[in-house]
Design a protein around this motif. Structure first.
Motif, PDB file in Angstrom:
ATOM      1  N   GLY A   3       0.836  -1.195   0.000  1.00  0.00           N
ATOM      2  CA  GLY A   3       0.000   0.000   0.000  1.00  0.00           C
ATOM      3  C   GLY A   3       0.869   1.243   0.000  1.00  0.00           C
ATOM      4  O   GLY A   3       1.757   1.395   0.847  1.00  0.00           O
ATOM      5  N   ASP A  26       1.987  -0.972  -4.681  1.00  0.00           N
ATOM      6  CA  ASP A  26       0.579  -0.552  -4.724  1.00  0.00           C
ATOM      7  C   ASP A  26      -0.079  -1.117  -5.969  1.00  0.00           C
ATOM      8  O   ASP A  26       0.505  -1.126  -7.049  1.00  0.00           O
ATOM      9  CB  ASP A  26       0.437   0.969  -4.699  1.00  0.00           C
ATOM     10  CG  ASP A  26      -0.935   1.363  -4.155  1.00  0.00           C
ATOM     11  OD1 ASP A  26      -1.008   1.805  -2.992  1.00  0.00           O
ATOM     12  OD2 ASP A  26      -1.943   1.185  -4.889  1.00  0.00           O
ATOM     13  N   ARG A  39      -8.087   3.618  -6.513  1.00  0.00           N
ATOM     14  CA  ARG A  39      -8.157   2.755  -5.326  1.00  0.00           C
ATOM     15  C   ARG A  39      -8.153   3.542  -4.023  1.00  0.00           C
ATOM     16  O   ARG A  39      -8.107   2.956  -2.948  1.00  0.00           O
ATOM     17  CB  ARG A  39      -6.993   1.765  -5.318  1.00  0.00           C
ATOM     18  CG  ARG A  39      -6.856   0.936  -6.579  1.00  0.00           C
ATOM     19  CD  ARG A  39      -8.138   0.173  -6.871  1.00  0.00           C
ATOM     20  NE  ARG A  39      -7.990  -0.638  -8.072  1.00  0.00           N
ATOM     21  CZ  ARG A  39      -7.834  -1.953  -8.065  1.00  0.00           C
ATOM     22  NH1 ARG A  39      -7.822  -2.602  -6.944  1.00  0.00           N
ATOM     23  NH2 ARG A  39      -7.704  -2.606  -9.196  1.00  0.00           N
ATOM     24  N   ASP A 160       1.284  -4.236   6.452  1.00  0.00           N
ATOM     25  CA  ASP A 160       0.010  -4.128   5.738  1.00  0.00           C
ATOM     26  C   ASP A 160      -0.501  -2.705   5.894  1.00  0.00           C
ATOM     27  O   ASP A 160      -0.988  -2.318   6.958  1.00  0.00           O
ATOM     28  CB  ASP A 160      -1.005  -5.131   6.305  1.00  0.00           C
ATOM     29  CG  ASP A 160      -2.377  -4.987   5.629  1.00  0.00           C
ATOM     30  OD1 ASP A 160      -2.600  -3.985   4.914  1.00  0.00           O
ATOM     31  OD2 ASP A 160      -3.230  -5.866   5.834  1.00  0.00           O
ATOM     32  N   THR A 162      -2.774  -1.516   3.608  1.00  0.00           N
ATOM     33  CA  THR A 162      -3.726  -1.610   2.491  1.00  0.00           C
ATOM     34  C   THR A 162      -5.025  -0.871   2.768  1.00  0.00           C
ATOM     35  O   THR A 162      -5.985  -1.001   2.022  1.00  0.00           O
ATOM     36  CB  THR A 162      -4.049  -3.086   2.150  1.00  0.00           C
ATOM     37  OG1 THR A 162      -4.631  -3.709   3.302  1.00  0.00           O
ATOM     38  CG2 THR A 162      -2.821  -3.853   1.718  1.00  0.00           C
TER      39      THR A 162
END
Ligand SMILES: Cc1cc2nc3c(=O)[nH]c(=O)nc-3n(C[C@H](O)[C@H](O)[C@H](O)COP(=O)(O)OP(=O)(O)OC[C@H]3O[C@@H](n4cnc5c(N)ncnc54)[C@H](O)[C@@H]3O)c2cc1C
Length: 444
Positions: A3, A26, A39, A160, A162
């Protein structure tokens, strides 16, 4: 880093000081210039960077704030330049040290991403989706990530970042680990935002405004001066209340709020581009501090740990503070081991506890909010309402309230005797619920 949102970028900067190589992945195509991303749909909505977040970013990238301002971001004193109408009046606007330039989210993210890309050892790769974790044969240690094209990337530490879906929770489950317990508070906040041409200062000299309707109306509006000589406004409806997308209807809707300043701005400034909508279903906090079994070499950061009702503008700052905490924990442990994860999860939990209590507490002032209500919420909300009223008359209270909102002081500081006495003295609503205090002009 999985991310390259604000959390992944902050974590990459911190990790680069402690690891030889840092890879930021990403799944999105990262634009070469500031632009909303597919996104990160929330990027079209106003994003206020709070002073605590600005402090972290400036520390990691000295000169960043000046550079942002030179390129069009709007220098902002979050107290003196902020017109804040709530509980029937306008809060005082004393000068403060609460600085944070105002700009759009894509503008900030672009500037930070460029700088992260220049940090020795850091590589940012876009268009790459992580789909799982690799682990050692025992499954106890994460050794990297699996990518959508079938390849793998080895890593000592996988972060993480994300966002609120926290994709790696499915991946650690596949390794045999339960995800952390989660608190969910349903708010169903709906946003409609739009940008307008900014040809001069607003009447009253403010650069940001928030007009908060009585809780029963579940309506509020915010305007923020941003780069490109623009205003960005959002109109929010809480608890399923739905602001209209149509410009005229929305302007009429904003006119129902207790101060006309944002409706006037919308009426007099030229709209640019289309309105965009966003729906935020729930505040979500993953209690990483309660994890007992987890694989080594894996942590969550940013919205993956907790995402709060965005009307409080705390998400990016919370991500930056979590990244800062990760750096401290890496320094303390000096290794990617169980102690690091435990220490970091506890620290991340402490970071998110403050914005969580502010956002969730605030949300429970509105009808329609559902979920576990933290103990003492109603009492706290009554006290905060009195504090807001006191802040309409008393500079010291206004300053403290802004400091708490800006995450540079803890909410408990509202209860210290010097402030509490002022709140009790001045915090009784008097007179009609109309504008009782004229906004002070912004400082030159
Ligand atoms: C309407 C709205 C308004 C907001 N306003 C503010 C505000 O005023 N101030 C503020 O501080 N915060 C605000 N926020 C919150 C803020 O957007 C987030 O808290 C902040 O950006 C931190 O996000 P993040 O980096 O954790 O996640 P995100 O910004 O969601 O980034 C996650 C990244 O991970 C990538 N990704 C996801 N899955 C994968 C995968 N499998 N492989 C590779 N990449 C992946 C995504 O493409 C994305 O780039 C707002 C949020 C909303 C919804």
């Amino acid at each position: 880093m999985v991310g390259a949102g604000m959390a992944g970028l902050c974590a990459a900067r911190v990790a680069a000081e402690r690891f030889d190589r840092v890879l930021v992945l990403d799944r999105d195509t990262l634009p070469p210039a500031p632009a909303p991303r597919a996104r990160v749909p929330q990027g079209r909505q106003p994003h206020l960077l709070l002073p605590a977040g600005a402090r972290c970013l400036e520390g990691w990238f000295p000169g960043l704030v000046d550079d942002l301002v030179a390129r069009g971001a709007v220098p902002l004193d979050l107290c003196a330049d902020f017109y804040w109408h709530q509980c029937g009046g306008v809060l005082r606007r004393p000068a403060s040290a609460l600085r944070g330039p105002a700009m759009s989210r894509p503008f900030l993210e672009d500037a930070v991403r460029r700088r992260v890309g220049l940090v020795p050892g850091v590589t940012v790769r876009d268009g790459v989706t992580a789909v799982g974790l690799t682990a050692d044969p025992t499954g106890r240690r994460v050794t990297g990530v699996r990518l959508g094209d079938g390849s793998t990337v080895a890593a000592d530490l996988v972060v993480d970042a994300t966002g609120r879906s926290a994709h790696s929770l499915d991946w650690v489950r596949a390794l045999g680990y339960e995800p952390p317990p989660v608190s969910v508070v349903r708010v169903d906040t709906r946003y409609v935002s739009r940008t307008y041409r900014r040809s001069g200062p607003a009447e009253g000299g403010w650069k940001a405004a928030a007009v908060v309707g009585e809780p029963a109306t579940r309506r509020l509006a915010v305007a923020l001066a941003i780069e490109g000589d623009r205003w960005i406004t959002f109109v929010a409806g809480l608890g399923g209340e739905s602001p209209p997308v149509d410009e005229e209807q929305r302007r009429a809707y904003v006119r129902t709020l207790p101060s006309p300043v944002i409706a006037d701005l919308m009426a007099t400034c030229e709209p640019l581009g289309a309105a965009s909508t966003h729906r935020f279903a729930d505040d979500r906090r993953r209690h990483v501090e309660r994890l007992r079994r987890f694989p080594l070499g894996w942590v969550l950061l940013g919205d993956a740990v907790s995402s709060f009702d965005p009307i409080y503008g705390q998400g990016m700052t919370s991500a930056a503070l979590q990244a800062e905490a990760l750096g401290r924990c890496l320094d303390r442990t000096g290794a990617v081991d169980r102690a690091l994860a435990r220490r970091y999860f506890a620290a991340a939990s402490r970071v998110v506890a403050v914005p969580w209590s502010l956002a969730v507490g605030g949300d429970f002032a509105y009808p329609g909010t559902e979920g576990p209500r933290p103990a003492g919420t109603d009492l706290l909300n009554r006290y905060v309402a009195r504090t807001v009223v006191a802040a309409q008359h008393d500079d010291a209270v206004a300053l403290r309230l802004n400091e708490v909102q800006a995450m540079v002081r803890r909410p408990g500081s509202l209860f210290l005797p010097g402030i509490a006495l002022r709140v009790l003295r001045r915090g009784r609503a008097t007179g009609p619920a109309s504008e009782r205090v004229l906004p002070r002009p912004a400082r030159a």
